[in-house]
Design a protein around this motif. Structure first.
Motif, PDB file in Angstrom:
ATOM      1  N   SER A 115       0.824  -1.206   0.000  1.00 20.14           N
ATOM      2  CA  SER A 115       0.000   0.000   0.000  1.00 20.14           C
ATOM      3  C   SER A 115       0.862   1.262   0.000  1.00 20.14           C
ATOM      4  O   SER A 115       2.057   1.217   0.302  1.00 20.14           O
ATOM      5  CB  SER A 115      -0.928   0.009   1.218  1.00 20.14           C
ATOM      6  OG  SER A 115      -1.828  -1.076   1.187  1.00 20.14           O
ATOM      7  N   ILE A 116       0.224   2.389  -0.319  1.00 17.25           N
ATOM      8  CA  ILE A 116       0.878   3.696  -0.302  1.00 17.25           C
ATOM      9  C   ILE A 116       0.138   4.576   0.700  1.00 17.25           C
ATOM     10  O   ILE A 116      -1.062   4.805   0.571  1.00 17.25           O
ATOM     11  CB  ILE A 116       0.881   4.355  -1.695  1.00 17.25           C
ATOM     12  CG1 ILE A 116       1.711   3.516  -2.674  1.00 17.25           C
ATOM     13  CG2 ILE A 116       1.438   5.770  -1.618  1.00 17.25           C
ATOM     14  CD1 ILE A 116       1.711   4.040  -4.091  1.00 17.25           C
ATOM     15  N   ILE A 117       0.873   5.078   1.683  1.00 13.78           N
ATOM     16  CA  ILE A 117       0.293   5.857   2.767  1.00 13.78           C
ATOM     17  C   ILE A 117       0.912   7.258   2.736  1.00 13.78           C
ATOM     18  O   ILE A 117       2.134   7.402   2.842  1.00 13.78           O
ATOM     19  CB  ILE A 117       0.546   5.202   4.142  1.00 13.78           C
ATOM     20  CG1 ILE A 117       0.184   3.700   4.104  1.00 13.78           C
ATOM     21  CG2 ILE A 117      -0.220   5.947   5.220  1.00 13.78           C
ATOM     22  CD1 ILE A 117      -1.269   3.428   3.828  1.00 13.78           C
ATOM     23  N   SER A 118       0.076   8.284   2.602  1.00 11.85           N
ATOM     24  CA  SER A 118       0.566   9.659   2.542  1.00 11.85           C
ATOM     25  C   SER A 118       0.832  10.223   3.939  1.00 11.85           C
ATOM     26  O   SER A 118       0.683   9.525   4.954  1.00 11.85           O
ATOM     27  CB  SER A 118      -0.450  10.534   1.807  1.00 11.85           C
ATOM     28  OG  SER A 118      -0.595  10.126   0.467  1.00 11.85           O
ATOM     29  N   ARG A 119       1.184  11.505   4.002  1.00  9.99           N
ATOM     30  CA  ARG A 119       1.577  12.154   5.240  1.00  9.99           C
ATOM     31  C   ARG A 119       0.441  12.184   6.272  1.00  9.99           C
ATOM     32  O   ARG A 119      -0.720  12.320   5.925  1.00  9.99           O
ATOM     33  CB  ARG A 119       2.008  13.596   4.965  1.00  9.99           C
ATOM     34  CG  ARG A 119       3.217  13.752   4.044  1.00  9.99           C
ATOM     35  CD  ARG A 119       3.541  15.225   3.886  1.00  9.99           C
ATOM     36  NE  ARG A 119       4.707  15.447   3.029  1.00  9.99           N
ATOM     37  CZ  ARG A 119       4.643  15.787   1.744  1.00  9.99           C
ATOM     38  NH1 ARG A 119       3.454  15.907   1.175  1.00  9.99           N
ATOM     39  NH2 ARG A 119       5.728  15.984   1.036  1.00  9.99           N
ATOM     40  N   ALA A 120       0.842  12.096   7.535  1.00  6.40           N
ATOM     41  CA  ALA A 120      -0.039  12.334   8.682  1.00  6.40           C
ATOM     42  C   ALA A 120      -1.261  11.418   8.718  1.00  6.40           C
ATOM     43  O   ALA A 120      -2.340  11.815   9.136  1.00  6.40           O
ATOM     44  CB  ALA A 120      -0.485  13.797   8.700  1.00  6.40           C
ATOM     45  N   VAL A 121      -1.092  10.172   8.308  1.00  2.56           N
ATOM     46  CA  VAL A 121      -2.169   9.180   8.364  1.00  2.56           C
ATOM     47  C   VAL A 121      -2.052   8.373   9.655  1.00  2.56           C
ATOM     48  O   VAL A 121      -0.948   8.023  10.085  1.00  2.56           O
ATOM     49  CB  VAL A 121      -2.110   8.235   7.146  1.00  2.56           C
ATOM     50  CG1 VAL A 121      -3.063   7.058   7.308  1.00  2.56           C
ATOM     51  CG2 VAL A 121      -2.438   9.004   5.871  1.00  2.56           C
TER      52      VAL A 121
END
Length: 342
Positions: free
Chosen positions: A272-278
Motif C-alpha cells: 500500500s501507499i500511505i501519505s503524510r499524517a495518516v
C-alpha cells in the motif's frame, strides 16, 4: 538561446472517469506516490532539462495546484527573470480534445512574445514519467522537423516540441485553419508541416481514469518502475513539508509499502501507499490501498483495494473491499462507519 526551451504545461484537462478524485482539485494536483502530485513529474522533467521558464495553463479548481506550487521555489523557479507563470482560463472558454488550447494561449499571447526561448515543449499534466527533453530537441534539430511528438510504445504522450515562432503562427491562424490545439495539427494529414515522432522507451503512463490511477500507483511499488521514475541525477521535486518521522508501534507490521512522514502506524499494512499524517489503528489491516493525507483509520478495520482521499475518517470495525479493476473510492472529508457496511 538557440537551443533554449520554454515549458508549457496544459493543466485544463478534466476527466469524468476521475470525478471522484478531482471534484475539488484539478487533475494536475492529484496526489500520487505518497508525497507527490501529478504535475510534479512533467514540471521536474522540464527543470531537469534546463528549462528555466515554465507557464502553467489551469482551468478547473486550481487553488490546490497554486498552493502546491507556490512561487516555484521547490523547483528552483522562483526567479527574477523567467521562472514560473500561471495563466488560468475562464470557465466559459471552450474545451478542446487535445493538449494546448490555442484560444487559451491566444489570451496570453504576450507571454510567448516576451519569452526569449526559441523552442517550446507543450505537455500535459497527467503523465507519470521521468524524461530528459534535450535529446528530443537534438533529434528535432537534426531532422529538420516542424513538430516533434513524443511517443511511448507507439502511442502519443501528448508532449510536443515546436519552434516558438511556429507555435505563435498556429495560435494566430487558428480561426483560418480550424486548429484548436496541438493534437489537431498533428492529426491533420493535409497540413504542410513536417511532423516527427520521438519514441521514449522508459516507463510512461497517463492517468486518465480511476483504474489507471490505481494501477500506476501500484506500479510505483515495483522496484523496476521505481528505478525508472526516481533517478538520483533527475530527481522528482515536490512541495517540501516539515513532518516528524512516522511512528511504528509493536502491534503494526509493514510489507512492500511506502509510508510518508508524520504517520502513526499501529496496524498491518501490505502493498500500500500511505501519505503524510495518516493514522492506522491497532488491529486494522490495509492491503493494496492508497491512503491520502491526514486520513484516520480506527481499530480493527479491514481495507482491501481501497482509495481514501484526504481527511477521510474510517470508524473502528469498518470493512471496505474493492478489486484491482474496481477499487473502493472514498471522497475527501467523508466518514465511513461500520454500520454503513450492513
Amino acid at each position: 538561446m538557440k537551443r533554449s526551451m520554454l515549458g508549457i504545461i496544459d493543466a485544463t484537462t478534466h476527466l469524468e472517469d476521475l470525478e471522484e478524485l478531482t471534484a475539488h482539485r484539478t487533475l494536475a494536483a492529484l496526489p500520487i506516490g505518497g508525497r507527490y502530485r501529478l504535475i510534479d513529474f512533467v514540471l521536474s522533467n522540464m527543470v531537469n532539462s534546463g528549462i528555466g521558464s515554465v507557464a502553467i495553463f489551469p482551468k478547473y479548481q486550481y487553488r490546490s495546484l497554486m498552493d502546491h506550487l507556490g512561487s516555484g521555489k521547490n523547483w528552483d523557479l522562483d526567479r527574477k527573470r523567467d521562472g514560473l507563470f500561471f495563466f488560468p482560463a475562464s470557465i466559459s472558454d471552450s474545451n478542446t480534445n487535445g493538449i494546448g488550447s490555442f484560444n487559451h494561449f491566444a489570451a496570453n499571447i504576450d507571454y510567448f512574445h516576451r519569452s526569449k526561448q526559441e523552442y517550446a515543449i507543450v505537455a500535459n499534466c497527467f503523465t507519470v514519467f521521468n524524461m530528459n527533453f534535450n535529446p528530443v530537441l537534438e533529434r528535432h534539430l537534426a531532422s529538420g522537423c516542424d513538430i516533434t511528438e513524443v511517443t511511448n510504445n507507439g502511442n502519443s504522450l501528448e508532449v510536443y516540441l515546436i519552434k516558438k515562432s511556429k507555435l505563435i503562427n498556429l495560435i494566430d491562424s487558428r480561426d483560418a485553419t480550424g486548429y484548436t490545439c496541438m493534437k489537431d495539427v498533428v492529426l491533420d494529414i493535409n497540413n504542410q508541416l513536417k511532423i516527427c515522432e520521438y519514441e521514449y522507451n522508459g516507463y510512461a503512463e497517463k492517468i486518465d481514469s480511476i483504474s489507471s490511477y490505481y494501477r500506476v500507483s501500484k506500479d510505483i511499488l515495483k522496484s523496476n518502475v521505481w528505478n525508472q521514475l526516481f533517478i538520483k541525477e533527475r530527481p522528482i521535486f515536490t512541495k517540501v513539508k516539515d513532518e516528524p518521522p512516522t511512528r511504528y508501534t509493536s502491534t503494526g507490521e509493514v510489507k512492500n509499502s511506502m509510508i510518508a512522514n508524520g504517520c502513526f502506524i499501529e496496524g498491518d499494512i501490505n502493498n500500500s501507499i500511505i501519505s503524510r499524517a495518516v493514522k492506522v489503528g491497532k488491529g486494522s489491516s490495509l492491503k493494496n490501498c492508497i491512503i491520502m493525507q491526514k486520513c484516520t483509520i480506527g481499530e480493527n478495520c479491514q481495507l482491501d483495494s481501497v482509495i481514501l482521499d484526504k481527511d477521510v475518517i474510517v470508524e473502528s470495525g469498518t470493512v471496505m473491499i474493492g478489486t484491482a479493476n474496481s477499487p473502493f473510492v472514498v471522497r475527501k472529508g467523508t466518514v465511513q462507519g461500520a454500520l454503513m457496511n450492513s
